[in-house]
Design a protein around this motif. Structure first.
Motif, PDB file in Angstrom:
ATOM      1  N   PHE A 234      40.602  59.326  89.546  1.00 47.23           N
ATOM      2  CA  PHE A 234      41.460  59.006  90.681  1.00 47.23           C
ATOM      3  C   PHE A 234      40.669  58.474  91.867  1.00 47.23           C
ATOM      4  CE2 PHE A 234      44.184  60.554  94.329  1.00 47.23           C
ATOM      5  CZ  PHE A 234      45.160  59.592  94.160  1.00 47.23           C
ATOM      6  N   GLY A 235      39.360  58.798  91.919  1.00 47.65           N
ATOM      7  CA  GLY A 235      38.568  58.430  93.090  1.00 47.65           C
ATOM      8  C   GLY A 235      38.592  56.944  93.381  1.00 47.65           C
ATOM      9  N   ASP A 236      38.398  56.126  92.348  1.00 46.89           N
ATOM     10  CA  ASP A 236      38.414  54.676  92.559  1.00 46.89           C
ATOM     11  C   ASP A 236      39.790  54.205  93.022  1.00 46.89           C
ATOM     12  OD1 ASP A 236      35.785  54.493  91.819  1.00 46.89           O
ATOM     13  OD2 ASP A 236      36.212  53.981  89.726  1.00 46.89           O
ATOM     14  N   THR A 237      40.834  54.812  92.459  1.00 45.61           N
ATOM     15  CA  THR A 237      42.198  54.450  92.864  1.00 45.61           C
ATOM     16  C   THR A 237      42.430  54.785  94.328  1.00 45.61           C
ATOM     17  OG1 THR A 237      42.971  54.878  90.625  1.00 45.61           O
ATOM     18  CG2 THR A 237      44.644  54.758  92.332  1.00 45.61           C
ATOM     19  N   VAL A 238      41.982  55.974  94.737  1.00 44.55           N
ATOM     20  CA  VAL A 238      42.127  56.374  96.145  1.00 44.55           C
ATOM     21  C   VAL A 238      41.390  55.401  97.050  1.00 44.55           C
ATOM     22  CG1 VAL A 238      41.562  58.137  97.856  1.00 44.55           C
ATOM     23  CG2 VAL A 238      42.461  58.817  95.662  1.00 44.55           C
ATOM     24  N   ARG A 239      40.189  55.021  96.627  1.00 45.74           N
ATOM     25  CA  ARG A 239      39.410  54.098  97.456  1.00 45.74           C
ATOM     26  C   ARG A 239      40.157  52.784  97.640  1.00 45.74           C
ATOM     27  NH1 ARG A 239      35.342  54.606  94.717  1.00 45.74           N
ATOM     28  NH2 ARG A 239      34.389  56.326  95.847  1.00 45.74           N
ATOM     29  N   ARG A 240      40.750  52.295  96.547  1.00 44.10           N
ATOM     30  CA  ARG A 240      41.525  51.052  96.663  1.00 44.10           C
ATOM     31  C   ARG A 240      42.757  51.267  97.541  1.00 44.10           C
ATOM     32  NH1 ARG A 240      40.243  50.823  91.114  1.00 44.10           N
ATOM     33  NH2 ARG A 240      42.326  51.525  90.533  1.00 44.10           N
ATOM     34  N   GLY A 241      43.371  52.472  97.403  1.00 46.30           N
ATOM     35  CA  GLY A 241      44.531  52.774  98.230  1.00 46.30           C
ATOM     36  C   GLY A 241      44.177  52.834  99.699  1.00 46.30           C
ATOM     37  N   LEU A 242      43.037  53.442 100.011  1.00 44.78           N
ATOM     38  CA  LEU A 242      42.600  53.510 101.407  1.00 44.78           C
ATOM     39  C   LEU A 242      42.277  52.116 101.947  1.00 44.78           C
ATOM     40  CD1 LEU A 242      40.290  56.674 101.249  1.00 44.78           C
ATOM     41  CD2 LEU A 242      42.615  56.527 102.159  1.00 44.78           C
ATOM     42  N   ASP A 243      41.677  51.305 101.092  1.00 42.29           N
ATOM     43  CA  ASP A 243      41.415  49.923 101.512  1.00 42.29           C
ATOM     44  C   ASP A 243      42.724  49.195 101.796  1.00 42.29           C
ATOM     45  OD1 ASP A 243      38.752  50.421 101.187  1.00 42.29           O
ATOM     46  OD2 ASP A 243      38.572  49.387  99.256  1.00 42.29           O
ATOM     47  N   GLN A 244      43.715  49.401 100.923  1.00 45.52           N
ATOM     48  CA  GLN A 244      45.009  48.757 101.132  1.00 45.52           C
ATOM     49  C   GLN A 244      45.663  49.270 102.407  1.00 45.52           C
ATOM     50  OE1 GLN A 244      46.395  46.272  99.667  1.00 45.52           O
ATOM     51  NE2 GLN A 244      48.364  46.345 100.716  1.00 45.52           N
ATOM     52  N   LEU A 245      45.531  50.569 102.677  1.00 41.49           N
ATOM     53  CA  LEU A 245      46.076  51.128 103.908  1.00 41.49           C
ATOM     54  C   LEU A 245      45.430  50.473 105.122  1.00 41.49           C
ATOM     55  CD1 LEU A 245      47.807  53.232 105.427  1.00 41.49           C
ATOM     56  CD2 LEU A 245      45.917  54.853 105.145  1.00 41.49           C
ATOM     57  N   ASP A 246      44.114  50.289 105.060  1.00 38.48           N
ATOM     58  CA  ASP A 246      43.427  49.622 106.173  1.00 38.48           C
ATOM     59  C   ASP A 246      43.962  48.208 106.365  1.00 38.48           C
ATOM     60  OD1 ASP A 246      41.854  51.806 106.752  1.00 38.48           O
ATOM     61  OD2 ASP A 246      40.208  51.172 105.451  1.00 38.48           O
ATOM     62  N   ARG A 247      44.237  47.510 105.253  1.00 38.34           N
ATOM     63  CA  ARG A 247      44.772  46.156 105.376  1.00 38.34           C
ATOM     64  C   ARG A 247      46.161  46.163 106.002  1.00 38.34           C
ATOM     65  NH1 ARG A 247      41.703  45.320 100.557  1.00 38.34           N
ATOM     66  NH2 ARG A 247      43.363  46.053  99.205  1.00 38.34           N
ATOM     67  N   VAL A 248      46.983  47.141 105.604  1.00 35.04           N
ATOM     68  CA  VAL A 248      48.329  47.236 106.172  1.00 35.04           C
ATOM     69  C   VAL A 248      48.253  47.487 107.671  1.00 35.04           C
ATOM     70  CG1 VAL A 248      50.414  48.683 106.243  1.00 35.04           C
ATOM     71  CG2 VAL A 248      49.446  47.983 104.040  1.00 35.04           C
ATOM     72  N   VAL A 249      47.381  48.405 108.071  1.00 38.47           N
ATOM     73  CA  VAL A 249      47.237  48.731 109.493  1.00 38.47           C
ATOM     74  C   VAL A 249      46.714  47.523 110.262  1.00 38.47           C
ATOM     75  CG1 VAL A 249      45.970  50.156 111.144  1.00 38.47           C
ATOM     76  CG2 VAL A 249      46.929  51.192 109.085  1.00 38.47           C
TER      77      VAL A 249
END
Length: 875
Positions: A364-379
């Motif tokens: 899940f770690g890699d998925t979370v990292r991508r999710g956090l990156d996507q969150l940063d892009r949304v923000v």
């Protein structure tokens, strides 16, 4: 009672009730046995349900135990003073024996006597009556508390939503309850004034449901009728009781939690004040260990989804604190040291559970990292997180909405939770589809008159057709006297040849015909077993009228039964072959047996090698060719297990069990239907093998005609491929490999960042590389991370376009004690406009003004080297 720990409280509770005539029993597994209403045991009473309905006789009328429980209903509140996911319930029961007054006397004696609580700090609640139910206030309980010593002004009448329990479903046993609350002091709110609001959230904490008084049977018509006997069910959370007895502010300060919270702090490198996320990680991993010690593994559905959700939230919380990898082993070890002496299975399963949690974390770690990156892009793009964005992060990357909310708040932006839940609701509706009828569920609590009947007698081992009497009909979920053509019904009879779904085997289908009335015919589309033991035949009436009291002929579809029996026997042979080839550690983790195929889940740390799967398939087919006969023996459960028969952990087989053997290679406890000789399977083919959860694999296979069809289809496909490749079938593999090798090309430019005008310099003694770049944001991040590590310098990359300007900063490990990537991005956005975020090692942002090498060097000059503990947060 002086300050004490959880172990002492458990024993004090149990000994008190033993002195008062209760038999101590063992708590059950967290995985419910024979109860489809629950994913996990969520109360002390749950494993004992059938005692209260009269379906089973208890070992004694008065009982007590300590039962591990899991509740996720209040998971968003975990981390406050008293909400936790896994807890231990101290429980006592009286089944058809004593009632309200005795229950109150025992509760007051234990609390103020053996436990030594100050009676002036105790408040109690009682049922305040309900006009809709036609019930008056529970004065009997109120008077009992007064006689025990509780003043009337500390007895609070509460409505049905607070103090009336049940039923567990649309109908069944239910009744008023009375609860005990501890006054935790004026620092948590104003004192209760009779007639005013009773604050059960902060100041007054419930420490014991001192009595659920089951005295009514709610029928399917909604009417309450007296039960044939009354019962008492009590429960007290061990963790809350230790809070009360030791005068603590929170359950996380108890001996059951405090060492675990400290371990979490150590793992995160965050000593000092205990913060909310320390409590949540401690709680969630404690619950995951308890669940997984009972054989559950993380998965996408059912029980497996709960530990997956718990572990993933912990991983996300840790990564949100700039921890790339959460070290779970010390946390699991602390859980086992705390609970292992009481629950030995936790210690026995520690290594396997630790490995499974670590695997889930890593996947899940890699998925979370991508999710956090996507969150940063949304923000960076919108300056807020919409509910639709949050749902996308949840559905695509598995980020729980509460984590997205917290991370958004840390970035100074809001989250529209209402829009999130609306998107989630729409998704669930689309997933479920629309339902047009109401069938009786196996967990529906039946009227006492129906539930008290003996279980349906199963005749299907010896015959596929039999006469029976219609005992009960249910139409649209309620009882009916007759069902006419064109309608559906759930039918219960006294005896049946139809196998009811269980042990992984689907239920039989066939026909029902009324004896003596030509033309009354129905199709049985499914057979399941109700919790009361009655077989529910799902009937579509084709012609005539089916009535209660009719004598009917029930006939099982012989072709469907034969295929299902073959697949069930094949499941046993597959289990034995897997244990032979892969090792004795293999354990069944679930199965599905139906006419078309079999599905078998088993524990194994990784994917079996192709040659191992081939060996399994070959071994099963060898056993089929031996034509081994079926042997059936009935014996006591313990004797069967001692004989070497394989059993499914957590399954309730009863006192006498059915042991099924084929040759000397397969011997299992099983109540399903099987072939008489292994040769009746014809052949066996594995269709697929895959992972379904951490440490759990799944094999799908076929037998009989479908195995033959599978072999023919594979042979035809192989011939087609060979013809296409212009080679022979035996040379297909090398030919295909040559074709794939020829088709491989280097990664295209769009997958790699291109750098232009790179400048390497030193800013305030910090080596830096700056370059304008081309490519996707993901490519920029990867290029920056790789270059920073290879060249041991801070890397600053940016892109410019009419639509947006993107900045990416990466700090190598060697400079992490001097600069933070997120702090540098924050400085850049303050100077050039925009927003962004990230962590100490890598961060990104969207800039209003296009950056240049000169402007970014000025940003670096303005940003003095920071200590590793400082945090940059973009607006």
């Amino acid at each position: 009672m002086s300050a004490t720990d959880g172990d002492t409280i458990r024993e004090t509770f149990l000994r008190f009730f033993e002195r008062n005539g209760h038999r101590r029993i063992e708590g059950a597994s967290l995985v419910p046995v024979g109860d489809p209403t629950l994913l996990f045991v969520n109360s002390g009473m749950a494993p004992l349900k059938r005692y209260f309905t009269g379906e089973k006789v208890p070992p004694a009328p008065d009982l007590c135990d300590v039962q591990g429980c899991v509740r996720t209903k209040d998971i968003d509140d975990v981390g406050d003073r008293h909400h936790i996911t896994y807890f231990e319930m101290l429980g006592s029961w009286s089944i058809g024996h004593y009632f309200k007054e005795r229950a109150v006397d025992l509760a007051y004696a234990l609390l103020t006597g053996d436990f030594g609580l100050d009676p002036r700090r105790l408040y109690v609640s009682v049922f305040g009556g309900d006009e809709a139910l036609g019930l008056p206030p529970d004065e009997e309980s109120a008077r009992a508390w007064e006689r025990a010593g509780v003043p009337r002004d500390r007895i609070v009448a509460l409505p049905a939503e607070d103090n009336f329990w049940g039923p567990a479903g649309q109908s069944g046993p239910c009744g008023p309850c009375t609860e005990v609350f501890l006054d935790t002091g004026e620092e948590f709110g104003p004192a209760y004034v009779p007639g005013g609001v009773f604050d059960t959230k902060r100041r007054y904490i419930e420490i014991w449901n001192a009595g659920v008084f089951m005295q009514f049977d709610k029928g399917l018509d909604g009417v309450l009728r007296p039960l044939p006997f009354t019962s008492v069910d009590t429960g007290s959370g061990l963790e809350r009781m230790e809070l009360a007895l030791n005068g603590l502010d929170s359950v996380y300060d108890t001996s059951l939690f405090a060492p675990l919270v400290r371990t979490v702090q150590d793992v995160l490198g965050e000593t000092g004040e205990v913060l909310h996320h320390h409590r949540v990680i401690a709680d969630h991993l404690r619950a995951a260990v308890a669940i997984m010690s009972d054989g559950v593994r993380p998965g996408n559905e059912g029980r497996g989804y709960i530990p997956r959700r718990l572990i993933r939230k912990c991983v996300t919380l840790a990564m949100g604190r700039h921890r790339e990898r959460l070290d779970v082993a010390p946390i699991v070890d602390t859980v086992v040291r705390s609970l292992g002496p009481t629950y030995p299975r936790m210690a026995a399963e520690q290594a396997a559970v630790t490995a499974a949690i670590a695997e889930e974390r890593d996947e899940f770690g890699d998925t979370v990292r991508r999710g956090l990156d996507q969150l940063d892009r949304v923000v960076a793009r919108h300056g807020r997180v919409s509910g639709t964005d949050a749902f996308h992060l949840f559905a695509t990357y598995g980020l729980p909405v509460e984590i997205t909310r917290d991370l958004a708040a840390a970035r100074g932006v809001s989250l529209d939770r209402e829009e999130f839940y609306e998107a989630l609701r729409r998704h669930r509706e689309l997933s479920r589809g629309t339902r047009t009828d109401r069938r009786l569920r196996v967990d529906d609590v039946l009227p006492a008159a129906v539930a008290s009947r003996p279980a349906t007698e199963f005749l299907g081992y010896d015959t596929l057709s039999a006469e029976a009497t219609v005992l009960t009909l249910f139409s649209d979920g309620t009882t009916a006297e007759a069902v006419a053509a064109g309608s559906d019904a759930d039918l219960i009879v006294d005896r049946t040849p139809f196998y009811g779904e269980g042990g992984g085997q689907v239920g039989d289908r066939g026909t029902v015909r009324v004896v003596g009335r030509d033309g009354v015919l129905g199709d049985v589309t499914e057979t399941v077993v109700h919790a009361s033991g009655g077989h529910l035949h799902r009937v579509s009436v084709r012609s005539g009228v089916l009535r209660v009291g009719d004598t009917v002929t029930l006939t099982v579809d012989p072709s469907s039964r034969a295929d299902t029996a073959a697949n069930h026997t094949a499941t046993h042979l597959l289990n034995a072959a897997l244990r032979t080839v892969l090792g004795p550690h293999v354990r069944q983790a679930g199965s599905l047996v139906e006419p078309r195929r079999l599905r078998f889940d088993f524990t194994h740390p990784g994917p079996p090698a192709p040659e191992e799967l081939a060996a399994v398939e070959r071994l099963v087919n060898e056993w089929i060719l031996t034509d081994a006969p079926r042997r059936v023996e009935v014996m006591p459960a313990e004797e069967a297990k001692a004989s070497g028969a394989v059993s499914l952990e957590g399954e309730d087989y009863g006192e006498a069990v059915r042991v099924l053997s084929f040759g000397d290679f397969s011997k299992e406890l099983c109540g399903g239907t099987h072939v008489e000789h292994t040769s009746q399977l014809g052949s066996f083919r594995i269709v697929s093998e895959q992972s379904v959860a951490a440490g759990v694999r799944r094999v799908v296979a076929v037998t009989r005609r479908r195995a033959v069809d599978h072999s023919i289809e594979q042979g035809a496909a192989l011939s087609d491929v060979a013809a296409t490749l212009r080679t022979s079938p035996k040379d297909v593999v090398p030919a295909a490999r040559r074709l794939v090798a020829a088709a491989r090309t280097p990664k295209t430019a769009r997958d790699t960042a291109t750098l232009a005008n790179a400048v390497e310099t030193v800013v305030d003694d910090v080596p830096v590389m700056l370059a304008q770049a081309g490519g996707t944001v993901g490519a920029l991040r990867e290029q920056a991370r790789r270059t920073a590590g290879e060249r041991d310098r801070v890397v600053v990359l940016w892109t410019t376009s009419e639509e947006k300007n993107t900045l990416v900063v990466s700090v190598p490990a060697s400079l992490a004690d001097r600069l933070r990537a997120d702090a540098l991005v924050e400085s850049a956005t303050r100077r050039l406009g925009g927003g962004g975020g990230g962590n100490a090692r890598i961060a990104q942002g969207g800039l209003t003004t296009a950056p240049t090498t000169e402007s970014l060097i000025e940003v670096l000059h303005a940003q003095r080297p920071a200590s590793v503990g400082e945090t940059g947060t973009s607006k």
